[in-house]
Design a protein around this motif. Sequence first.
Motif, PDB file in Angstrom:
ATOM      1  N   MET A   1      16.397   0.048   3.888  1.00 50.59           N
ATOM      2  CA  MET A   1      15.629  -0.364   2.708  1.00 50.59           C
ATOM      3  C   MET A   1      14.153  -0.432   3.090  1.00 50.59           C
ATOM      4  N   ASP A   2      13.291   0.283   2.348  1.00 51.27           N
ATOM      5  CA  ASP A   2      11.884   0.301   2.719  1.00 51.27           C
ATOM      6  C   ASP A   2      11.153  -0.926   2.178  1.00 51.27           C
ATOM      7  N   THR A   3       9.861  -1.015   2.551  1.00 49.55           N
ATOM      8  CA  THR A   3       9.079  -2.198   2.186  1.00 49.55           C
ATOM      9  C   THR A   3       8.988  -2.388   0.689  1.00 49.55           C
ATOM     10  N   ALA A   4       8.744  -1.313  -0.067  1.00 49.29           N
ATOM     11  CA  ALA A   4       8.612  -1.428  -1.520  1.00 49.29           C
ATOM     12  C   ALA A   4       9.885  -1.985  -2.142  1.00 49.29           C
ATOM     13  N   GLU A   5      11.036  -1.533  -1.658  1.00 46.73           N
ATOM     14  CA  GLU A   5      12.307  -2.045  -2.189  1.00 46.73           C
ATOM     15  C   GLU A   5      12.482  -3.525  -1.868  1.00 46.73           C
ATOM     16  N   LEU A   6      12.145  -3.919  -0.653  1.00 48.30           N
ATOM     17  CA  LEU A   6      12.272  -5.336  -0.282  1.00 48.30           C
ATOM     18  C   LEU A   6      11.382  -6.206  -1.164  1.00 48.30           C
ATOM     19  N   LEU A   7      10.141  -5.741  -1.403  1.00 43.41           N
ATOM     20  CA  LEU A   7       9.225  -6.518  -2.239  1.00 43.41           C
ATOM     21  C   LEU A   7       9.731  -6.607  -3.661  1.00 43.41           C
ATOM     22  N   ASP A   8      10.364  -5.535  -4.143  1.00 39.79           N
ATOM     23  CA  ASP A   8      10.909  -5.556  -5.501  1.00 39.79           C
ATOM     24  C   ASP A   8      12.093  -6.516  -5.606  1.00 39.79           C
ATOM     25  N   TRP A   9      13.009  -6.463  -4.640  1.00 40.55           N
ATOM     26  CA  TRP A   9      14.150  -7.367  -4.668  1.00 40.55           C
ATOM     27  C   TRP A   9      13.698  -8.822  -4.610  1.00 40.55           C
ATOM     28  N   ALA A  10      12.667  -9.089  -3.825  1.00 40.67           N
ATOM     29  CA  ALA A  10      12.161 -10.460  -3.687  1.00 40.67           C
ATOM     30  C   ALA A  10      11.220 -10.842  -4.822  1.00 40.67           C
ATOM     31  N   ASP A  11      10.917  -9.896  -5.693  1.00 42.92           N
ATOM     32  CA  ASP A  11      10.024 -10.130  -6.836  1.00 42.92           C
ATOM     33  C   ASP A  11       8.687 -10.715  -6.384  1.00 42.92           C
ATOM     34  N   ILE A  12       8.112 -10.113  -5.347  1.00 42.35           N
ATOM     35  CA  ILE A  12       6.800 -10.551  -4.865  1.00 42.35           C
ATOM     36  C   ILE A  12       5.746 -10.173  -5.898  1.00 42.35           C
ATOM     37  N   GLN A  13       4.930 -11.136  -6.303  1.00 43.02           N
ATOM     38  CA  GLN A  13       3.929 -10.893  -7.334  1.00 43.02           C
ATOM     39  C   GLN A  13       2.789 -10.038  -6.800  1.00 43.02           C
ATOM     40  N   ALA A  14       2.060  -9.406  -7.738  1.00 47.39           N
ATOM     41  CA  ALA A  14       0.989  -8.483  -7.361  1.00 47.39           C
ATOM     42  C   ALA A  14      -0.032  -9.137  -6.443  1.00 47.39           C
ATOM     43  N   SER A  15      -0.353 -10.397  -6.697  1.00 54.43           N
ATOM     44  CA  SER A  15      -1.369 -11.096  -5.902  1.00 54.43           C
ATOM     45  C   SER A  15      -0.928 -11.351  -4.469  1.00 54.43           C
ATOM     46  N   ASP A  16       0.384 -11.236  -4.189  1.00 51.87           N
ATOM     47  CA  ASP A  16       0.905 -11.509  -2.855  1.00 51.87           C
ATOM     48  C   ASP A  16       1.432 -10.262  -2.155  1.00 51.87           C
ATOM     49  N   ARG A  17       1.379  -9.117  -2.821  1.00 51.97           N
ATOM     50  CA  ARG A  17       2.039  -7.919  -2.275  1.00 51.97           C
ATOM     51  C   ARG A  17       1.342  -7.373  -1.041  1.00 51.97           C
ATOM     52  N   ALA A  18       0.027  -7.334  -1.039  1.00 52.77           N
ATOM     53  CA  ALA A  18      -0.673  -6.752   0.108  1.00 52.77           C
ATOM     54  C   ALA A  18      -0.376  -7.541   1.378  1.00 52.77           C
ATOM     55  N   GLU A  19      -0.460  -8.866   1.301  1.00 53.11           N
ATOM     56  CA  GLU A  19      -0.233  -9.681   2.493  1.00 53.11           C
ATOM     57  C   GLU A  19       1.239  -9.669   2.910  1.00 53.11           C
ATOM     58  N   THR A  20       2.133  -9.637   1.942  1.00 55.66           N
ATOM     59  CA  THR A  20       3.556  -9.569   2.279  1.00 55.66           C
ATOM     60  C   THR A  20       3.894  -8.227   2.901  1.00 55.66           C
ATOM     61  N   GLY A  21       3.317  -7.159   2.352  1.00 58.55           N
ATOM     62  CA  GLY A  21       3.539  -5.838   2.927  1.00 58.55           C
ATOM     63  C   GLY A  21       3.024  -5.733   4.349  1.00 58.55           C
ATOM     64  N   SER A  22       1.861  -6.335   4.622  1.00 62.22           N
ATOM     65  CA  SER A  22       1.318  -6.337   5.983  1.00 62.22           C
ATOM     66  C   SER A  22       2.237  -7.096   6.932  1.00 62.22           C
ATOM     67  N   LEU A  23       2.830  -8.170   6.424  1.00 63.02           N
ATOM     68  CA  LEU A  23       3.770  -8.943   7.233  1.00 63.02           C
ATOM     69  C   LEU A  23       4.952  -8.069   7.654  1.00 63.02           C
ATOM     70  N   LEU A  24       5.487  -7.318   6.710  1.00 59.97           N
ATOM     71  CA  LEU A  24       6.648  -6.481   6.999  1.00 59.97           C
ATOM     72  C   LEU A  24       6.297  -5.276   7.857  1.00 59.97           C
ATOM     73  N   ALA A  25       5.035  -4.871   7.840  1.00 61.02           N
ATOM     74  CA  ALA A  25       4.631  -3.721   8.650  1.00 61.02           C
ATOM     75  C   ALA A  25       4.657  -4.029  10.139  1.00 61.02           C
TER      76      ALA A  25
END
Length: 279
Positions: A1-25
């Motif tokens: 499961m890629d990062t975009a899918e994980l963020l979608d399942w977790a319903d990460i809001q737009a304001s938190d997506r960049a920092e959450t994505g960096s965390l997963l990277a």
Amino acid sequence: MDTAELLDWADIQASDRAETGSLLAAEPGPQVQAALRVLRRRWMEIGAPPPAPGIDELAWLHALLRFIPEQLEGYRGRGVPEAVARATLADIGRHVAISRTTNGHFGLETWKWLTEQASGTLFQLGRLHFHLIPGPAGIPGLRAGEKVLGMHIPETGPLRPGLVQESLARAVQFFGECFPEHPVRFGHCHSWLLDPYLARQLPSDSNIVAFANRFTRFGELFDAPGDAVYFTFRTRDMTKLAGLPRESRLQQVVLERIGAGGSWQAAQGYLDLPGVSSP
């Protein structure tokens, strides 16, 4: 499961997506690996004690996100519908947003709560969360070892009585189908919303009063002034209460009681689940 899918399942809001994505990277370090081991150990362990402190909140967030594929696999094994899985996992994004509101920065202050969400025994079913837990002493007729449904109120809108009733009915059906080895007869709530003082101060037609009146209270009351402030205003700073808004009757009641030298308390209550009869 890629990062975009994980963020979608977790319903990460737009304001938190960049920092959450960096965390997963980033590669999962020792703390993330330790958190993942805790999550795996607690899976389907009903009544597991909360994890001990010592792991950073962002490591917990990283681990919770990486645990999603395993969580979904476990859900499928129980026959959990996808819509229920998505509603339940959306609590991750909700609490990331709440943490930013509370503290003014990206984080996951409520990581301990989300370890319960990731245990495979807690689900959002309509308006409410339901958590399969050991039955607390004090509920009349409760058998030794019997489980109950702990009830929690996610921040998703008004607590309308019709939505609560629908949620209760869904919970009976869901747990009967997905956890047939744990028949449940009672719902249980432990919250400052069950403080009898609150029902006396709010209008009789209040949604909160209607919710609290569903329960038969039992056991002792415990002081919980911080709960009332946190859940009403999303702040833990008890030194700046004078500057908090007093727009709703609930806000007024919470602050007036503390200002008068009183303390909010948490109470326990139980209710009979709809359509479930005692053996």
